[in-house]
Design a protein around this motif. Structure first.
Motif, PDB file in Angstrom:
ATOM      1  N   LEU A 240       0.853  -1.322  -0.021  1.00  0.00           N
ATOM      2  CA  LEU A 240      -0.022   0.149   0.076  1.00  0.00           C
ATOM      3  C   LEU A 240       0.865   1.216  -0.006  1.00  0.00           C
ATOM      4  O   LEU A 240       0.622   2.221  -0.722  1.00  0.00           O
ATOM      5  N   LYS A 241       2.038   1.063   0.682  1.00  0.00           N
ATOM      6  CA  LYS A 241       2.839   2.281   0.746  1.00  0.00           C
ATOM      7  C   LYS A 241       3.410   2.517  -0.364  1.00  0.00           C
ATOM      8  O   LYS A 241       3.764   3.562  -1.045  1.00  0.00           O
ATOM      9  N   MET A 242       3.787   1.507  -1.085  1.00  0.00           N
ATOM     10  CA  MET A 242       4.625   1.657  -2.331  1.00  0.00           C
ATOM     11  C   MET A 242       3.670   2.216  -3.334  1.00  0.00           C
ATOM     12  O   MET A 242       3.976   3.025  -4.025  1.00  0.00           O
ATOM     13  N   LYS A 243       2.523   1.776  -3.626  1.00  0.00           N
ATOM     14  CA  LYS A 243       1.207   2.467  -4.361  1.00  0.00           C
ATOM     15  C   LYS A 243       1.068   3.861  -4.329  1.00  0.00           C
ATOM     16  O   LYS A 243       0.778   4.257  -5.201  1.00  0.00           O
ATOM     17  N   GLU A 244       1.264   4.172  -3.056  1.00  0.00           N
ATOM     18  CA  GLU A 244       0.816   5.606  -2.717  1.00  0.00           C
ATOM     19  C   GLU A 244       1.940   6.585  -3.011  1.00  0.00           C
ATOM     20  O   GLU A 244       1.569   7.681  -3.337  1.00  0.00           O
ATOM     21  N   ASP A 245       3.258   6.026  -3.220  1.00  0.00           N
ATOM     22  CA  ASP A 245       4.217   6.624  -3.418  1.00  0.00           C
ATOM     23  C   ASP A 245       4.462   6.894  -5.079  1.00  0.00           C
ATOM     24  O   ASP A 245       4.769   5.982  -5.801  1.00  0.00           O
ATOM     25  N   VAL A 246       4.151   8.124  -5.735  1.00  0.00           N
ATOM     26  CA  VAL A 246       4.182   8.225  -6.913  1.00  0.00           C
ATOM     27  C   VAL A 246       5.472   7.765  -7.524  1.00  0.00           C
ATOM     28  O   VAL A 246       5.457   6.968  -8.625  1.00  0.00           O
ATOM     29  N   GLU A 247       6.852   8.042  -7.073  1.00  0.00           N
ATOM     30  CA  GLU A 247       7.931   7.569  -7.701  1.00  0.00           C
ATOM     31  C   GLU A 247       8.047   6.054  -7.860  1.00  0.00           C
ATOM     32  O   GLU A 247       8.205   5.282  -8.686  1.00  0.00           O
ATOM     33  N   THR A 248       7.810   5.593  -6.637  1.00  0.00           N
ATOM     34  CA  THR A 248       7.736   3.850  -6.614  1.00  0.00           C
ATOM     35  C   THR A 248       6.691   3.289  -7.416  1.00  0.00           C
ATOM     36  O   THR A 248       7.081   2.386  -8.333  1.00  0.00           O
ATOM     37  N   ASP A 249       5.511   3.877  -7.398  1.00  0.00           N
ATOM     38  CA  ASP A 249       4.490   3.334  -8.473  1.00  0.00           C
ATOM     39  C   ASP A 249       4.811   3.519  -9.772  1.00  0.00           C
ATOM     40  O   ASP A 249       4.864   2.455 -10.681  1.00  0.00           O
ATOM     41  N   LYS A 250       5.575   4.568 -10.306  1.00  0.00           N
ATOM     42  CA  LYS A 250       6.165   4.491 -11.665  1.00  0.00           C
ATOM     43  C   LYS A 250       7.267   3.637 -12.063  1.00  0.00           C
ATOM     44  O   LYS A 250       7.239   3.240 -13.105  1.00  0.00           O
ATOM     45  N   ALA A 251       7.920   3.491 -11.214  1.00  0.00           N
ATOM     46  CA  ALA A 251       9.293   2.903 -11.209  1.00  0.00           C
ATOM     47  C   ALA A 251       9.017   1.098 -11.377  1.00  0.00           C
ATOM     48  O   ALA A 251       9.408   0.575 -12.294  1.00  0.00           O
ATOM     49  N   PHE A 252       8.079   0.994 -10.508  1.00  0.00           N
ATOM     50  CA  PHE A 252       7.756  -0.748 -10.439  1.00  0.00           C
ATOM     51  C   PHE A 252       6.638  -1.184 -11.310  1.00  0.00           C
ATOM     52  O   PHE A 252       6.530  -2.420 -11.521  1.00  0.00           O
ATOM     53  N   GLY A 253       5.730  -0.366 -11.355  1.00  0.00           N
ATOM     54  CA  GLY A 253       4.462  -0.592 -12.366  1.00  0.00           C
ATOM     55  C   GLY A 253       3.807  -2.107 -11.700  1.00  0.00           C
ATOM     56  O   GLY A 253       3.565  -2.150 -10.629  1.00  0.00           O
ATOM     57  N   TRP A 254       3.651  -2.849 -12.767  1.00  0.00           N
ATOM     58  CA  TRP A 254       2.933  -3.962 -12.491  1.00  0.00           C
ATOM     59  C   TRP A 254       3.519  -5.013 -11.679  1.00  0.00           C
ATOM     60  O   TRP A 254       3.184  -6.084 -11.309  1.00  0.00           O
ATOM     61  N   VAL A 255       4.980  -5.037 -11.189  1.00  0.00           N
ATOM     62  CA  VAL A 255       5.552  -5.694 -10.510  1.00  0.00           C
ATOM     63  C   VAL A 255       5.616  -5.233  -8.954  1.00  0.00           C
ATOM     64  O   VAL A 255       6.607  -5.737  -8.324  1.00  0.00           O
ATOM     65  N   LEU A 256       5.038  -4.176  -8.988  1.00  0.00           N
ATOM     66  CA  LEU A 256       5.267  -3.287  -7.386  1.00  0.00           C
ATOM     67  C   LEU A 256       4.845  -4.196  -6.353  1.00  0.00           C
ATOM     68  O   LEU A 256       5.522  -4.300  -5.509  1.00  0.00           O
ATOM     69  N   GLU A 257       3.775  -5.278  -6.326  1.00  0.00           N
ATOM     70  CA  GLU A 257       3.543  -6.060  -5.217  1.00  0.00           C
ATOM     71  C   GLU A 257       4.703  -7.074  -5.236  1.00  0.00           C
ATOM     72  O   GLU A 257       4.734  -7.403  -4.218  1.00  0.00           O
ATOM     73  N   MET A 258       5.337  -7.550  -6.209  1.00  0.00           N
ATOM     74  CA  MET A 258       6.269  -8.372  -6.156  1.00  0.00           C
ATOM     75  C   MET A 258       7.457  -7.936  -5.367  1.00  0.00           C
ATOM     76  O   MET A 258       8.024  -8.374  -4.449  1.00  0.00           O
ATOM     77  N   TYR A 259       7.960  -6.537  -5.571  1.00  0.00           N
ATOM     78  CA  TYR A 259       8.975  -6.141  -4.862  1.00  0.00           C
ATOM     79  C   TYR A 259       8.459  -5.900  -3.353  1.00  0.00           C
ATOM     80  O   TYR A 259       9.456  -6.134  -2.447  1.00  0.00           O
ATOM     81  N   ALA A 260       7.121  -5.710  -3.273  1.00  0.00           N
ATOM     82  CA  ALA A 260       6.802  -5.195  -1.770  1.00  0.00           C
ATOM     83  C   ALA A 260       7.069  -6.675  -0.772  1.00  0.00           C
ATOM     84  O   ALA A 260       7.471  -6.550   0.034  1.00  0.00           O
ATOM     85  N   TYR A 261       6.643  -7.857  -1.580  1.00  0.00           N
ATOM     86  CA  TYR A 261       6.920  -8.967  -0.868  1.00  0.00           C
ATOM     87  C   TYR A 261       8.379  -9.291  -0.805  1.00  0.00           C
ATOM     88  O   TYR A 261       8.874  -9.667   0.531  1.00  0.00           O
ATOM     89  N   ALA A 262       9.040  -9.064  -1.506  1.00  0.00           N
ATOM     90  CA  ALA A 262      10.826  -9.265  -1.479  1.00  0.00           C
ATOM     91  C   ALA A 262      11.155  -8.401  -0.308  1.00  0.00           C
ATOM     92  O   ALA A 262      11.987  -8.556   0.576  1.00  0.00           O
ATOM     93  N   VAL A 263      10.707  -7.066  -0.482  1.00  0.00           N
ATOM     94  CA  VAL A 263      11.058  -6.235   0.876  1.00  0.00           C
ATOM     95  C   VAL A 263      10.425  -6.701   2.301  1.00  0.00           C
ATOM     96  O   VAL A 263      11.480  -6.574   3.049  1.00  0.00           O
ATOM     97  N   ALA A 264       9.524  -7.198   2.366  1.00  0.00           N
ATOM     98  CA  ALA A 264       8.736  -7.521   3.400  1.00  0.00           C
ATOM     99  C   ALA A 264       9.421  -8.721   4.151  1.00  0.00           C
ATOM    100  O   ALA A 264       9.734  -8.834   5.246  1.00  0.00           O
ATOM    101  N   SER A 265       9.897  -9.527   3.235  1.00  0.00           N
ATOM    102  CA  SER A 265      10.481 -10.698   3.749  1.00  0.00           C
ATOM    103  C   SER A 265      11.941 -10.443   4.085  1.00  0.00           C
ATOM    104  O   SER A 265      12.417 -10.958   5.245  1.00  0.00           O
ATOM    105  N   ALA A 266      12.672  -9.338   3.470  1.00  0.00           N
ATOM    106  CA  ALA A 266      13.907  -8.988   3.880  1.00  0.00           C
ATOM    107  C   ALA A 266      13.750  -8.234   5.419  1.00  0.00           C
ATOM    108  O   ALA A 266      14.829  -8.337   6.239  1.00  0.00           O
ATOM    109  N   LEU A 267      12.731  -7.528   5.366  1.00  0.00           N
ATOM    110  CA  LEU A 267      12.528  -6.851   6.720  1.00  0.00           C
ATOM    111  C   LEU A 267      12.413  -7.460   7.943  1.00  0.00           C
ATOM    112  O   LEU A 267      12.847  -7.296   8.921  1.00  0.00           O
ATOM    113  N   HIS A 268      11.883  -9.005   7.551  1.00  0.00           N
ATOM    114  CA  HIS A 268      11.847 -10.015   8.717  1.00  0.00           C
ATOM    115  C   HIS A 268      12.991 -10.949   8.724  1.00  0.00           C
ATOM    116  O   HIS A 268      12.851 -11.918   9.484  1.00  0.00           O
TER     117      HIS A 268
END
Length: 366
Positions: A240-268
């Motif tokens: 949700l935070k990535m989608k709200e961020d204009v720069e991130t949304d533009k950079a990641f596009g249709w793979v945004l949710e994939m990046y979000a899972y990768a980041v969430a895993s690394a955070l844990h």
């Protein structure tokens, strides 16, 4: 921004935003409180036939401690339904073969209401995000769907395979995870180190180098249930935070949710074992010899000479997007000579369902 309904009277857009967001997080907080009970007695019970409430057959020699539950998120759109039926059929075929660690199965339906496949595929109906929250990016519902499923369902297996409707199992799948090290497919287009500036918004420096973020999405991944229970809420919030961020949304596009899972895993602090043979993606992967899953997300366009014409409609083609409103017809023509073996194999699996195997009713009327 969450958009209210057009017929909302004279309520201000700001008020509608507050109401939608408040309802969303109130629902999440409620699920968090009741999740530990896993009673499944709430208003959205597990519906459907198949594995639930009956005997489950497994491949010979299957170790119960290694079995994983297969979970895919889906909508009630016809486009999603015909893919889910194909996926579920080949799951059943491969689960009972030697070498398989495949356990139970759930289609997590995030359309918010039952559909016509409830008696055919084991399904849990969950709520979508509040209206407008996905901003037209329907995949954003996936992490929220997993959060709800993990808190409501009675999952017997210790591991979970996160899968998608456009996956076809072509071999019995063993548990590729090793204890607390999940198994994941590496995607060539997920490049954390190339996007360090953006990812630092969500992965602070005190968590270590950006290279700690695996080049993966959430699917396919085999992971311990206990790990996913911790990761899923973070995955949802980061998405949700990535989608709200204009720069991130533009950079990641249709793979945004994939990046979000990768980041969430690394955070844990969860790192995945990268398994290249986990899956292939025609037409870019030419052979299916060692793979377990064929992911038919890309269109396959070829000339009659067997030459790839990607980006241009070919004289022979298969693209799942050609069947948004109706399932593929029976007996699709096989590719011309010279086309990679992986494309032939995919079409053979599809045609087996539609013609020789004769198990999908929607093909009978085509």
């Amino acid at each position: 921004m969450i958009v209210g309904r057009k017929n909302a009277g004279k309520a201000s857009p700001f008020l509608l935003i507050l109401i939608s967001v408040g309802c969303f997080f109130a629902t999440y907080n409620f699920l968090t409180m009741v999740g530990h009970s896993r009673s499944g007695d709430g208003p959205r019970k597990l519906l459907g036939s198949g594995d639930q409430g009956g005997a489950v057959a497994f491949g010979s020699g299957s170790d119960p401690s290694k079995r994983f539950h297969v979970a895919l998120t889906a909508t009630d759109a016809l486009y999603s339904q015909w893919q889910s039926r194909i996926m579920y059929y080949w799951y059943k075929q491969m689960r009972v073969r030697p070498g398989s660690d495949m356990g139970g199965f759930t289609r997590i339906l995030h359309s918010g209401k039952p559909d016509g496949l409830m008696d055919e595929i084991p399904t849990l109906v969950v709520d979508p995000l509040p209206e407008g929250a996905d901003r037209g990016y329907i995949v954003l519902n996936r992490p929220w769907a997993f959060v709800q499923w993990l808190q409501k369902a009675n999952i017997k297996e210790d591991y979970i395979l996160m899968a998608e409707p456009d996956h076809i199992f072509v071999k019995p799948l063993p548990n590729l995870a090793h204890g607390e090290e999940p198994a994941a497919f590496p995607f060539f287009y997920i490049k954390p180190t190339d996007n360090e500036k953006i990812l630092r918004k969500f992965f602070p420096e005190e968590k270590g180098p950006v290279s700690n973020i695996d080049p993966i999405g959430n699917s396919p991944v085999i992971i311990q249930k206990a790990q996913l229970e911790k990761i899923a809420p973070t995955w949802m919030n980061v998405s949700l935070k990535m989608k709200e961020d204009v720069e991130t949304d533009k950079a990641f596009g249709w793979v945004l949710e994939m990046y979000a899972y990768a980041v969430a895993s690394a955070l844990h602090g969860v790192h995945h074992s990268l398994q290249k043979d986990f899956m292939i993606q025609p037409p870019w992967d030419a052979k299916s010899d060692n793979t377990f899953i064929i992911h038919y997300t890309y269109g396959c366009d070829y000339s009659l000479k067997g030459e790839l014409t990607y980006g241009k409609i070919g004289e022979w083609r298969f693209d799942k997007r050609s069947y948004l409103r109706s399932p593929p017809p029976r007996n699709l023509s096989l590719p011309p000579p010279g086309v990679p073996e992986s494309v032939f194999t995919f079409l053979k699996f599809l045609n087996c369902l539609a013609s020789k195997c004769k198990i999908l009713s929607f093909w009978h009327s085509q």
